[in-house]
Design a protein around this motif. Structure first.
Motif, mmCIF file in Angstrom:
data_model
loop_
_atom_site.group_PDB
_atom_site.id
_atom_site.type_symbol
_atom_site.label_atom_id
_atom_site.label_comp_id
_atom_site.label_asym_id
_atom_site.label_seq_id
_atom_site.Cartn_x
_atom_site.Cartn_y
_atom_site.Cartn_z
ATOM 1 N N VAL A 1 15.025 34.195 38.319
ATOM 2 C CA VAL A 1 16.060 33.435 37.618
ATOM 3 C C VAL A 1 16.971 34.423 36.880
ATOM 4 O O VAL A 1 16.488 35.271 36.132
ATOM 5 N N LEU B 1 9.624 34.137 42.180
ATOM 6 C CA LEU B 1 10.698 33.284 41.658
ATOM 7 C C LEU B 1 11.546 34.125 40.708
ATOM 8 O O LEU B 1 11.021 34.707 39.752
ATOM 9 N N VAL C 1 11.153 27.449 32.272
ATOM 10 C CA VAL C 1 10.979 27.895 33.657
ATOM 11 C C VAL C 1 9.646 28.621 33.808
ATOM 12 O O VAL C 1 8.889 28.387 34.757
ATOM 13 N N VAL D 1 18.230 25.710 35.717
ATOM 14 C CA VAL D 1 19.044 26.905 35.961
ATOM 15 C C VAL D 1 20.470 26.524 36.316
ATOM 16 O O VAL D 1 21.431 27.138 35.848
ATOM 17 N N ALA E 1 15.083 24.342 39.256
ATOM 18 C CA ALA E 1 16.420 24.542 39.810
ATOM 19 C C ALA E 1 17.478 23.791 39.005
ATOM 20 O O ALA E 1 18.590 24.303 38.779
ATOM 21 N N LEU F 1 19.039 30.970 40.940
ATOM 22 C CA LEU F 1 17.606 30.861 41.221
ATOM 23 C C LEU F 1 17.353 31.294 42.658
ATOM 24 O O LEU F 1 18.001 30.811 43.584
#
Length: 391
Positions: free
Chosen positions: A385, A383, A301, A364, A361, A371
């Motif tokens: 997570v 962003l 990510v 995750v 996405a 997310l």
């Protein structure tokens, strides 16, 4: 032209144009042969020259680039001159203006095509008037033909643009599919390697460690017992097997995570700083208790997000923060770039980094995480997570 679903339409239109021109030229030749005057042979030579110049257009169509545009313009100009000369001798040659209309619209760029159609229409009207007097039919006929040709030419150009756009869309879809397939294969390989590493760690490595401890305890309990050398040899063998097993585990785990998730993120930030992007990385002193799949996902990510920032955000500063939540971890990547509208990306609005966000996405989601993308045009992007530790 590259093959597409509209290729048969284009082929049909071009074939119809060739047939129409051949039929009209044959009609002109028949009219010349039935007249039997002093200009007959000159008219026949001009008709043959017209056909020859038209056929040469196939060779010009095979060229590419700026040479093709210049050669096509010269070809149409030469064909027009021969037509005007033939029209001066044979009034029926005015019929040839109709297929010439389509050539002008197809070959000449921009407004040059319609302008050439208007000029050719005027020439045809004047020629018919000089040969047989100006009549309503002699004026209306070429005008109607020019109008029909313009409408069909505009429709042809619209179809051509649609074909190009469709080809570009298909190419983008194929490229996206290939990238997604490659990402899924990579993720599957990493997941399988991580699973094997966990299985070896939880079975073979733990068993060898227990054997080594038991042998060490047996050796320490009675240093003078018979067979002590065998116990020591078995303990040394177990120690060597444990060392080999741990080496296998390290090799199966993702190389970037050899030293842990935190150091991997720090190295990632340093690599992007060498590329000229200012990156601030904050990680806890001890990595969160996450599975190898979760650590790999967070690292991927971060890699994808920083790549998107470098390519699309135009940011001067990026902050990467990893937080240990006790029962999980949170990764935050914030930049001060141009930002974007997350709703447009979710709706497939053509954002250039939408594939990267979809890949993040999906990673995750596969791990049951959360997310959050916070962004707006001109306000940068954050962003977040969040992943829970595996039970």
């Amino acid at each position: 032209m590259r093959h597409s679903s509209l290729t048969p339409v284009f082929v049909g239109l071009r074939t119809g144009l060739h047939v129409l021109l051949a039929a009209l030229l044959a009609l002109v030749v028949v009219q010349v042969l039935t007249r039997h005057d002093s200009t007959t042979w000159v008219a026949l030579v001009l008709a043959a020259l017209f056909a020859l110049v038209y056929v040469l257009g196939a060779r010009i169509a095979a060229t590419t680039g700026t040479r093709r545009a210049a050669a096509s313009a010269l070809w149409v100009g030469a064909l027009t001159l021969v037509w005007v000369a033939l029209l001066w001798l044979v009034p029926e040659a005015a019929y040839l203006v109709f297929p010439l209309f389509f050539l002008y619209l197809h070959v000449l760029p921009g407004a040059a095509g319609p302008v050439a159609v208007v000029l050719a229409t005027g020439v045809a009207v004047v020629a018919l008037g000089l040969h047989g007097g100006f009549t309503v039919g002699g004026v209306i006929g070429p005008l109607v033909g020019a109008g029909v040709a313009l409408l069909i030419g505009l429709g042809y150009r619209a179809l051509a643009r649609e074909a190009v756009e469709r080809e570009a869309l298909l190419a983008e879809l194929v490229a996206t599919r290939d990238r997604l397939a490659a990402t899924q294969r990579e993720q599957g390989v990493l997941a399988e390697r991580s699973r094997l590493a966990r299985e070896i760690h939880d079975t073979v490595a733990q068993g060898l460690s227990s054997i080594q401890m038991l042998l060490h305890a047996a050796e320490a309990a009675d240093g003078e017992r018979p067979g002590l050398e065998h116990i020591r040899l078995a303990r040394a063998t177990a120690a060597e097997g444990l060392a080999d097993t741990r080496r296998f585990i390290r090799e199966l785990a993702p190389p970037a995570l050899d030293a842990g998730l935190g150091p991997a993120l720090v190295r990632l930030g340093e690599r992007w700083e060498r590329e000229g992007m200012q990156v601030h990385v904050s990680v806890p002193p001890v990595d969160p208790a996450l599975s190898m799949d979760a650590q790999t996902a967070l690292l991927r990510v971060a890699q994808g997000a920083l790549a998107n920032v470098a390519q699309h955000a135009g940011a001067s500063e990026v902050r990467v923060a990893l937080t240990d939540l006790g029962g999980g971890a949170r990764l935050v990547i914030a930049d001060d770039g141009v930002g974007f509208d997350p709703e447009m990306v979710r709706e497939g609005g053509g954002a250039s980094d939408s594939f990267g966000l979809r890949a993040i996405a999906e990673r995750v989601e596969q791990l049951g995480g959360d997310l959050v993308v916070d962004s707006a045009p001109g306000d940068g992007t954050t962003l977040t997570v969040t992943l829970e530790a595996a039970p």
